[in-house]
Design an enzyme around this catalytic site. Structure first.
Site, PDB file in Angstrom:
ATOM      1  N   HIS A 486     -10.632  20.808  31.905  1.00 12.26           N
ATOM      2  CA  HIS A 486     -10.849  20.666  30.457  1.00 12.26           C
ATOM      3  C   HIS A 486     -11.934  19.621  30.160  1.00 12.26           C
ATOM      4  CE1 HIS A 486      -9.665  20.466  26.155  1.00 12.26           C
ATOM      5  NE2 HIS A 486     -10.093  19.221  26.283  1.00 12.26           N
ATOM      6  N   GLU A 487     -11.756  18.428  30.696  1.00 11.65           N
ATOM      7  CA  GLU A 487     -12.722  17.365  30.407  1.00 11.65           C
ATOM      8  C   GLU A 487     -14.099  17.718  30.957  1.00 11.65           C
ATOM      9  OE1 GLU A 487     -12.091  15.255  28.238  1.00 11.65           O
ATOM     10  OE2 GLU A 487      -9.930  15.583  28.182  1.00 11.65           O
ATOM     11  N   HIS A 493     -20.815  20.908  28.201  1.00  5.28           N
ATOM     12  CA  HIS A 493     -21.425  21.023  26.877  1.00  5.28           C
ATOM     13  C   HIS A 493     -22.620  20.064  26.768  1.00  5.28           C
ATOM     14  CE1 HIS A 493     -20.148  21.799  22.384  1.00  5.28           C
ATOM     15  NE2 HIS A 493     -21.287  22.368  22.681  1.00  5.28           N
TER      16      HIS A 493
HETATM   17 ZN    ZN Z   1     -10.888  17.919  24.823  1.00  6.15          ZN
END
Ligand code: ZN
Length: 699
Positions: A486-487, A493
């Site tokens: 997730h991180e 991004h």
């Molecule tokens: Zn997050």
């Protein structure tokens, strides 16, 4: 989650008038470091470097703003938008480094600096948005059709965003209204602080004191010693069960004594007296603020600059999910009640849910976490899982740079390149828990990619994984594996960002879609083709047995009805408190809460909101006001994107090609363009909610 470093438009200063310019000779923050990729010179950095650098940065920022405000040249992107968006480079640099360090190494000295500089930054931010001269410059450029037409699409988007930010923060109000707004903001922030402090005190005060060891039945050795320690700290005999923030307490699945479960549950769910009234006051003041700014209610104001844009969009999502979630709750309740009846519990109560839910989980959906443990070694999960997946999907290659000094001796530094060798930037992981580190997991940046400035991203992932004894491997849980992916999705991004201007880079997207790319990246965690590479037995090197993974995947659906319903109940509460028309005061907050849940179809005798009004810090301490819906909102984009990936892969396209298309369409654009339009471009339609319902087992 991501953490926004004190942003460009937030810097500031107040009491520094008339002081000598601070001496920055020998201060490693004074200019770019000259190290690879612009990595700050952590080896040379000392706590005493920060205050003078902040002073100088604040002064420079004020000078910069004054220059924008007083310029008589025709307004242009470079002389109006850029300085307001990016701010002074020194202030930006020192803020990013400082706020990273204070979160991960918060020594008392660093915290003292934080207390000193935070008011400067807040004051400057307020000064920017209420300065009529600055807004006049932005408004002039915004209203100049010819000048706008000459801008690039990215620049037009940034101008639009900045203009809107000014308007939403009151730039169009007359001087008297601005005073009213400032007074409202101050009063709201004062009450929010009181809410936080009182909620914290209530949480502490709700601890359950036990004096008979038999009452601890079901707790393991670690839980017992934590309860004993807590009692000693409080100067009590026996054991003290301390609470966590959400309604359902983490000890409930273990406690075998039903009366103790009831005490613990009630202590949690019935927390707070003063906070309920504070919540009602805060909601009223927010509704008045929204009315002053020309909005029907605070929710309408809050979503104006998010992708939801209008309240109806959020309500549609609630309408689409409440029914299926509650039907699932009923299904789960039947199974749980049957299991409880076998123990002679015929009147299932809310404090029994988690306990029997866990029994059903172990007996029918057995996932043996202990048996899985040897397959999840931190270093392998990162190198052969997270980073390898980023290579296969997005063509990124990672090389350890142990010669570079990270922000902490435990932090690992990787250099990132594209498959053709082109330099991308740095990725830094700081994984182990430490006393001076804030809890949780997050991503932040020390630098972002900007073509105009020629800067590259330096991206941090910070987690709190238990540190193993010297010489032992660090194992991670399944949850931590998901968190690592997730991180790293947030990191992607930033790393794959391809924009002209820094302020459009990476996670600078509307608040309700920040979690979208990070959630998408979780899709690779247990995926065949990825998981076999990293999930290997620490001793034998054998890959994790396929049937174990299958059980993990299918067990993930058990309990989703309850999880979705308790989340939705909190999200709807947050929302309804902010749909009150300007100036409405709720006299009986408890009755209001019950009414709203009933109306929304979320009233259930066994399921309480994850946070009730009296301890809903997300919403009444600021951050998530009319924004708790965002988690599910972003997950709609996430699930629909994952469905897109699946369709493309099933059609036989290579994963690298599909990844590239997603990266270009969604990740690369950051905040430089309209995400909804970009999504439509990728998908050929707007996002749909069905894939989310399927994923959560709600259809
Ligand atoms: Zn997050």
């Amino acid at each position: 989650m991501t953490s926004a470093p004190a942003g460009p438009s937030s810097p500031s200063g107040t009491d520094e008038h008339g002081q000598e310019a601070p001496d920055l000779r020998g201060n490693p923050l004074a200019g770019p470091s000259g190290l690879p990729h612009g990595l700050p010179d952590f080896a040379a950095l000392r706590t005493e470097h920060f205050l003078p650098a902040f002073r100088a940065g604040v002064a420079a920022q004020k000078a910069l703003l004054e220059e924008v405000a007083t310029s008589t040249a025709p307004p242009a992107f470079a002389s109006v938008v850029l300085p307001l968006e990016d701010g002074d480079p020194l202030l930006r640099r020192v803020s990013r480094v400082f706020f990273h360090l204070v979160a991960t190494d918060g020594t008392p000295e660093m915290q003292a600096v934080e207390a000193e500089v935070t008011p400067w930054l807040t004051a400057l931010s307020d000064a920017v948005f209420l300065d009529p001269r600055l807004f006049a410059r932005v408004d002039a450029l915004h209203g100049d059709e010819t000048a706008r037409a000459a801008l690039s699409a990215e620049e037009r988007h940034l101008l639009e965003r900045l203009h809107q930010r000014f308007v939403l923060r009151g730039a169009r109000l007359d001087p008297e209204q601005k005073e009213t707004l400032a007074a409202l903001n101050q009063e709201i922030s004062r009450l929010e602080t009181r809410f936080t402090q009182q909620a914290r005190a209530d949480l502490k005060g709700a601890s359950v004191h036990l004096t008979d060891e038999a009452q601890l039945a079901g707790l393991d050795a670690g839980q017992r010693s934590a309860a004993r320690e807590a009692a000693i700290d409080a100067g009590l005999e026996g054991w003290l069960l301390t609470l966590v923030l959400p309604t359902v307490q983490r000890l409930l699945p273990s406690l075998e004594d039903r009366a103790v479960r009831e005490r613990l549950y009630r202590a949690s769910a019935e927390r707070g007296t003063e906070t309920w009234d504070l919540a009602s006051q805060i909601a009223e003041l927010r509704s008045r603020k929204a009315a002053l700014l020309g909005f029907a209610d605070f929710a309408s104001l809050a979503v104006a600059d998010r992708t939801a844009a209008v309240p109806e969009a959020v309500e549609e999502l609630f309408a689409a999910t409440v029914g299926p979630a509650m039907r699932n709750v009923e299904g789960e309740a039947t199974g749980i009640a049957a299991r409880a009846a076998r123990d002679g519990v015929e009147d299932l109560a809310p404090w029994d849910w988690a306990f029997y839910e866990a029994r059903v989980r172990t007996e029918e959906h057995a996932v043996d976490e202990a048996a899985l443990q040897p397959y999840f070694v931190l270093e392998r999960v990162i190198e052969d899982g997270v980073l390898r997946a980023a290579g296969e999907v997005y063509g990124l290659a990672f090389t350890r740079r142990d010669d570079l000094t990270g922000p902490h001796p435990q932090a690992l530094v990787w250099e990132v390149r594209r498959e053709d060798g082109e330099e991308v930037g740095l990725f830094i992981g700081d994984y182990f828990t430490r006393d001076a580190k804030r809890g949780g997991a997050w991503m932040n940046v020390l630098s972002v990619r900007s073509r105009a400035e020629g800067t590259r991203p330096i991206v941090m992932n910070t987690l709190n994984i238990s540190r193993p004894a010297a010489g032992e491997p660090a194992f991670v849980t399944l949850d931590e594996v998901r968190t690592l992916f997730h991180e790293f999705g947030h990191a992607l991004h930033a790393l794959l960002s391809d924009v002209e201007h820094a302020s459009a880079s990476g996670t600078a997207v509307p608040r309700d879609v920040v979690e979208f790319p990070s959630q998408v990246n979780e899709m690779w965690a247990l995926r065949p083709g990825i998981v076999e590479h990293y999930a290997r037995h620490v001793v034998t090197g054998e890959p994790v047995p396929a049937e174990q993974l299958e059980r993990v995947r299918s067990a993930a659906l058990w309990g989703e009805g309850f999880a979705t319903a308790e989340y939705l109940a909190a999200a709807v509460l947050d929302w309804r408190w902010h749909r009150l028309p300007g100036g409405t005061r709720v006299e009986d907050p408890r009755a209001f809460e019950a009414e709203q849940l009933e109306q929304a179809g979320l009233s259930h005798p066994l399921v309480a909101p994850r946070y009730r009004t009296g301890y809903f810090q997300h919403t009444f301490s600021g951050g998530y006001a009319a924004g708790y819906y965002s988690y599910l909102w972003a997950e709609v984009f996430d699930a629909d994107s994952v469905a897109w990936f699946e369709e493309q892969l099933a059609a036989g396209r290579p994963v690298r090609e599909v990844g590239e298309e997603f990266a270009r369409a969604i990740l690369a654009i950051g905040g430089s363009a309209d995400l909804l339009a970009a999504y439509r471009g990728l998908r050929g339609r707007d996002r749909e909610v069905m894939p989310l319902l399927e994923r959560r087992g709600l259809v």
